[in-house]
Design a protein around this motif. Structure first.
Motif, PDB file in Angstrom:
ATOM      1  N   SER A   3      20.200   2.740   2.695  1.00 12.86           N
ATOM      2  CA  SER A   3      19.661   1.866   1.659  1.00 12.86           C
ATOM      3  C   SER A   3      19.491   0.436   2.184  1.00 12.86           C
ATOM      4  CB  SER A   3      20.588   1.862   0.440  1.00 12.86           C
ATOM      5  OG  SER A   3      20.130   0.963  -0.544  1.00 12.86           O
ATOM      6  N   LEU A   4      20.482  -0.046   2.943  1.00 14.43           N
ATOM      7  CA  LEU A   4      20.386  -1.385   3.515  1.00 14.43           C
ATOM      8  C   LEU A   4      19.232  -1.459   4.507  1.00 14.43           C
ATOM      9  CD1 LEU A   4      21.435  -4.235   4.000  1.00 14.43           C
ATOM     10  CD2 LEU A   4      23.044  -3.287   5.676  1.00 14.43           C
ATOM     11  N   LEU A   5      19.101  -0.440   5.348  1.00 16.79           N
ATOM     12  CA  LEU A   5      18.016  -0.415   6.330  1.00 16.79           C
ATOM     13  C   LEU A   5      16.650  -0.403   5.642  1.00 16.79           C
ATOM     14  CD1 LEU A   5      19.463   2.160   8.899  1.00 16.79           C
ATOM     15  CD2 LEU A   5      19.298  -0.311   9.183  1.00 16.79           C
ATOM     16  N   SER A   6      16.547   0.359   4.551  1.00 16.79           N
ATOM     17  CA  SER A   6      15.280   0.418   3.819  1.00 16.79           C
ATOM     18  C   SER A   6      14.928  -0.930   3.214  1.00 16.79           C
ATOM     19  CB  SER A   6      15.361   1.488   2.722  1.00 16.79           C
ATOM     20  OG  SER A   6      15.555   2.774   3.274  1.00 16.79           O
ATOM     21  N   SER A   7      15.939  -1.620   2.678  1.00 13.26           N
ATOM     22  CA  SER A   7      15.702  -2.947   2.096  1.00 13.26           C
ATOM     23  C   SER A   7      15.220  -3.931   3.156  1.00 13.26           C
ATOM     24  CB  SER A   7      16.981  -3.467   1.439  1.00 13.26           C
ATOM     25  OG  SER A   7      17.407  -2.608   0.396  1.00 13.26           O
ATOM     26  N   LEU A   8      15.834  -3.875   4.334  1.00 10.45           N
ATOM     27  CA  LEU A   8      15.424  -4.759   5.416  1.00 10.45           C
ATOM     28  C   LEU A   8      14.016  -4.428   5.902  1.00 10.45           C
ATOM     29  CD1 LEU A   8      18.748  -4.956   7.457  1.00 10.45           C
ATOM     30  CD2 LEU A   8      17.672  -6.805   6.169  1.00 10.45           C
ATOM     31  N   LEU A   9      13.650  -3.161   5.844  1.00  7.20           N
ATOM     32  CA  LEU A   9      12.294  -2.768   6.230  1.00  7.20           C
ATOM     33  C   LEU A   9      11.258  -3.376   5.287  1.00  7.20           C
ATOM     34  CD1 LEU A   9      12.233   0.993   7.357  1.00  7.20           C
ATOM     35  CD2 LEU A   9      11.454  -1.002   8.629  1.00  7.20           C
ATOM     36  N   VAL A  44       9.465   5.813   5.810  1.00  2.05           N
ATOM     37  CA  VAL A  44      10.894   5.905   6.106  1.00  2.05           C
ATOM     38  C   VAL A  44      11.717   5.775   4.832  1.00  2.05           C
ATOM     39  CG1 VAL A  44      12.824   4.737   7.247  1.00  2.05           C
ATOM     40  CG2 VAL A  44      10.687   5.108   8.474  1.00  2.05           C
ATOM     41  N   ASN A  45      11.317   4.882   3.935  1.00  2.48           N
ATOM     42  CA  ASN A  45      12.037   4.708   2.673  1.00  2.48           C
ATOM     43  C   ASN A  45      12.016   5.993   1.848  1.00  2.48           C
ATOM     44  OD1 ASN A  45      13.350   2.895   0.655  1.00  2.48           O
ATOM     45  ND2 ASN A  45      11.530   3.390  -0.529  1.00  2.48           N
ATOM     46  N   ALA A  46      10.877   6.679   1.858  1.00  2.00           N
ATOM     47  CA  ALA A  46      10.773   7.940   1.115  1.00  2.00           C
ATOM     48  C   ALA A  46      11.639   9.029   1.737  1.00  2.00           C
ATOM     49  CB  ALA A  46       9.308   8.391   1.072  1.00  2.00           C
ATOM     50  N   ILE A  47      11.713   9.037   3.066  1.00  4.29           N
ATOM     51  CA  ILE A  47      12.499  10.060   3.761  1.00  4.29           C
ATOM     52  C   ILE A  47      13.998   9.818   3.581  1.00  4.29           C
ATOM     53  CG2 ILE A  47      13.080  10.996   6.039  1.00  4.29           C
ATOM     54  CD1 ILE A  47      10.362  11.891   5.053  1.00  4.29           C
ATOM     55  N   ALA A  48      14.399   8.544   3.595  1.00  3.59           N
ATOM     56  CA  ALA A  48      15.825   8.208   3.653  1.00  3.59           C
ATOM     57  C   ALA A  48      16.522   8.146   2.307  1.00  3.59           C
ATOM     58  CB  ALA A  48      15.995   6.865   4.372  1.00  3.59           C
ATOM     59  N   ASN A  63      -6.036  -7.584  12.799  1.00  2.00           N
ATOM     60  CA  ASN A  63      -6.554  -6.235  12.575  1.00  2.00           C
ATOM     61  C   ASN A  63      -5.847  -5.609  11.374  1.00  2.00           C
ATOM     62  OD1 ASN A  63      -7.239  -3.440  12.739  1.00  2.00           O
ATOM     63  ND2 ASN A  63      -7.689  -3.684  14.914  1.00  2.00           N
ATOM     64  N   PRO A  64      -6.580  -5.270  10.319  1.00  2.00           N
ATOM     65  CA  PRO A  64      -5.944  -4.672   9.126  1.00  2.00           C
ATOM     66  C   PRO A  64      -5.167  -3.394   9.430  1.00  2.00           C
ATOM     67  CG  PRO A  64      -8.207  -5.323   8.652  1.00  2.00           C
ATOM     68  CD  PRO A  64      -8.031  -5.465  10.134  1.00  2.00           C
ATOM     69  N   LEU A  65      -5.570  -2.678  10.485  1.00  2.00           N
ATOM     70  CA  LEU A  65      -4.855  -1.452  10.834  1.00  2.00           C
ATOM     71  C   LEU A  65      -3.392  -1.722  11.173  1.00  2.00           C
ATOM     72  CD1 LEU A  65      -7.362   0.613  13.027  1.00  2.00           C
ATOM     73  CD2 LEU A  65      -6.385   1.258  10.814  1.00  2.00           C
ATOM     74  N   GLU A  66      -3.133  -2.864  11.789  1.00  2.00           N
ATOM     75  CA  GLU A  66      -1.756  -3.207  12.130  1.00  2.00           C
ATOM     76  C   GLU A  66      -0.918  -3.405  10.870  1.00  2.00           C
ATOM     77  OE1 GLU A  66      -1.330  -5.727  15.916  1.00  2.00           O
ATOM     78  OE2 GLU A  66      -3.278  -6.331  15.117  1.00  2.00           O
ATOM     79  N   LEU A  67      -1.495  -4.062   9.886  1.00  2.00           N
ATOM     80  CA  LEU A  67      -0.789  -4.279   8.628  1.00  2.00           C
ATOM     81  C   LEU A  67      -0.550  -2.963   7.899  1.00  2.00           C
ATOM     82  CD1 LEU A  67      -2.732  -7.431   7.381  1.00  2.00           C
ATOM     83  CD2 LEU A  67      -0.636  -7.334   8.735  1.00  2.00           C
ATOM     84  N   VAL A  68      -1.570  -2.094   7.909  1.00  2.00           N
ATOM     85  CA  VAL A  68      -1.426  -0.774   7.291  1.00  2.00           C
ATOM     86  C   VAL A  68      -0.343   0.020   7.994  1.00  2.00           C
ATOM     87  CG1 VAL A  68      -2.573   1.438   6.898  1.00  2.00           C
ATOM     88  CG2 VAL A  68      -3.796  -0.691   6.430  1.00  2.00           C
ATOM     89  N   ALA A  69      -0.299  -0.069   9.324  1.00  2.00           N
ATOM     90  CA  ALA A  69       0.692   0.681  10.103  1.00  2.00           C
ATOM     91  C   ALA A  69       2.111   0.233   9.767  1.00  2.00           C
ATOM     92  CB  ALA A  69       0.417   0.515  11.592  1.00  2.00           C
ATOM     93  N   VAL A  70       2.332  -1.075   9.687  1.00  2.00           N
ATOM     94  CA  VAL A  70       3.663  -1.591   9.369  1.00  2.00           C
ATOM     95  C   VAL A  70       4.084  -1.162   7.965  1.00  2.00           C
ATOM     96  CG1 VAL A  70       4.997  -3.692   8.960  1.00  2.00           C
ATOM     97  CG2 VAL A  70       3.468  -3.548  10.932  1.00  2.00           C
ATOM     98  N   ALA A  71       3.180  -1.302   7.007  1.00  2.00           N
ATOM     99  CA  ALA A  71       3.501  -0.920   5.631  1.00  2.00           C
ATOM    100  C   ALA A  71       3.734   0.585   5.522  1.00  2.00           C
ATOM    101  CB  ALA A  71       2.372  -1.349   4.697  1.00  2.00           C
ATOM    102  N   ALA A  72       2.886   1.379   6.174  1.00  2.00           N
ATOM    103  CA  ALA A  72       3.032   2.837   6.126  1.00  2.00           C
ATOM    104  C   ALA A  72       4.360   3.279   6.719  1.00  2.00           C
ATOM    105  CB  ALA A  72       1.871   3.505   6.869  1.00  2.00           C
ATOM    106  N   SER A  73       4.776   2.646   7.798  1.00  2.00           N
ATOM    107  CA  SER A  73       6.054   2.991   8.432  1.00  2.00           C
ATOM    108  C   SER A  73       7.218   2.715   7.487  1.00  2.00           C
ATOM    109  CB  SER A  73       6.234   2.184   9.725  1.00  2.00           C
ATOM    110  OG  SER A  73       5.201   2.452  10.640  1.00  2.00           O
TER     111      SER A  73
END
Length: 359
Positions: free
Chosen positions: A124-130, A326-330, A312-322
């Motif tokens: 939960s802490l890791l997800s919040s920091l993400l 991970v939040n959904a998995i964890a 590059n918008p793809l970079e922003l999408v990649a960071v948000a998607a990651s």
């Protein structure tokens, strides 16, 4: 065994570059692969020193040297005049650790098991920091877009000031996280780590002098290899028919964190998913909240200013998607092999987009 074999590439890369004068692509590949075992030795030496120094000092050492290979490589790429490649490397490290590294570890650990579990408090802490990392990296880009939209054609000054301010805030929050987990709530997280099997027992102890010597030597050699990589970067991209953006986003990011991937897979096979989450997601957070902001601050001292604006918008999408994947998995405190496949699927889609992006 694999690390020992790859270590032979250190002298080989130097011979190829300075004695044989091999093509840049050959030198690039040899130097990049040579960084893998060196990063592994840095990680192991840091763990050994941490065991002697205690958890608080060990945590500080992990911050300083946890991504040393990636940081040194980024410095040389930045010095060679490729700030966009450094930003791509940052994005690639975030997506690589959170999606590729964790995905491979989850699949490897689930082999022969129905599911694996870990404590939710740390996750939960890791997800919040993400989520904070996403905000910290998105706001400068949105600010730049907003300023340009209102007619300010070159918002370089505000971009730089905001990036420096955001970098200081991100590093401060990461420092507060260390105080929270290693000092004020140390007992809570020490207990949870023990429950997950997050101790370092089972490894041979090194004398302190040996650990320090290995740490210093490996870091110094990585600097030589990083210089070779930065010098051959553009020529290697041309030979492969890809952009330097893609090289930073995928190969360089993966190589800089390869030792962590190996460690995560090893601990996943031991059914220590709490430690796997700390390695993969924790490294993702370290890149976003410490390594990237530190690179911004150091870049000004180097005379090679770099901001936190990802154009590059793809970079922003990649960071948000990651972060959201991970939040959904964890959030449920357990993993299955199919969740590992989902993580890898998201990473492959992003990697393909980076491959085909227009220079």
């Amino acid at each position: 065994m694999l690390f020992s074999v790859l270590l032979l590439l250190v002298p080989a890369s130097l011979v190829l570059a300075y004695a044989v004068h091999a093509p840049p692509l050959v030198v690039f590949v040899a130097a990049v692969l040579a960084i893998v075992p060196l990063a592994g030795w840095i990680r192991r030496a840091t763990e050994q020193i941490a065991r002697t120094a205690g958890p608080a000092i060990g945590g500080l050492l992990n911050v300083t040297f946890g991504n040393a290979a990636e940081f040194v490589l980024a410095l040389f790429v930045l010095q060679s005049g490729h700030p966009d490649v450094v930003k791509a490397q940052i994005t690639g490290s975030i997506t690589g650790n959170a999606l590729l590294g964790l995905g491979i570890a989850v699949i490897a650990g689930s082999w022969g098991r129905e599911r694996q579990t870990f404590t939710r408090e740390r996750a939960s802490l890791l997800s919040s920091l993400l989520i904070l990392a996403v905000i910290g990296l998105l706001v400068p880009a949105l600010f730049d877009l907003t300023e340009r939209g209102y007619g300010h054609a070159q918002p370089v000054g505000p971009d730089e000031r905001l990036s420096i301010g955001a970098s200081i805030v991100l590093i401060s929050v990461y420092a507060a996280n260390l105080v929270y987990t290693l000092v004020t709530h140390r007992d809570v997280f020490s207990f949870r780590q023990d429950a997950d099997g997050d101790d370092a027992t089972g490894r041979d102890s090194w004398p302190l002098w040996r650990a320090i010597a290995v740490l210093v030597a490996a870091t110094a050699v990585i600097a030589f290899e990083a210089e070779l990589v930065s010098e051959a970067l553009e020529a290697a991209a041309g030979s492969l028919g890809v952009t330097t953006f893609f090289l930073g986003m995928v190969p360089l990011a993966i190589i800089g964190n390869a030792s962590e991937y190996f460690a995560a897979v090893s601990f996943a096979r031991q059914d220590r998913m709490g430690l796997v989450m700390s390695i993969t997601v924790g490294s993702t957070i370290q890149v976003a909240l410490f390594t990237a902001p530190l690179l911004v601050l150091v870049s000004y001292a180097m005379g090679r200013p770099m901001n936190l604006v990802f154009h590059n918008p793809l970079e922003l999408v990649a960071v948000a998607a990651s972060a959201f994947t991970v939040n959904a998995i964890a959030q449920d405190g357990e993993t299955t092999w199919f969740e590992g496949v989902l993580l890898l699927g998201v990473y492959v889609i992003l990697a393909l987009a980076f491959l085909f992006v227009t220079p």
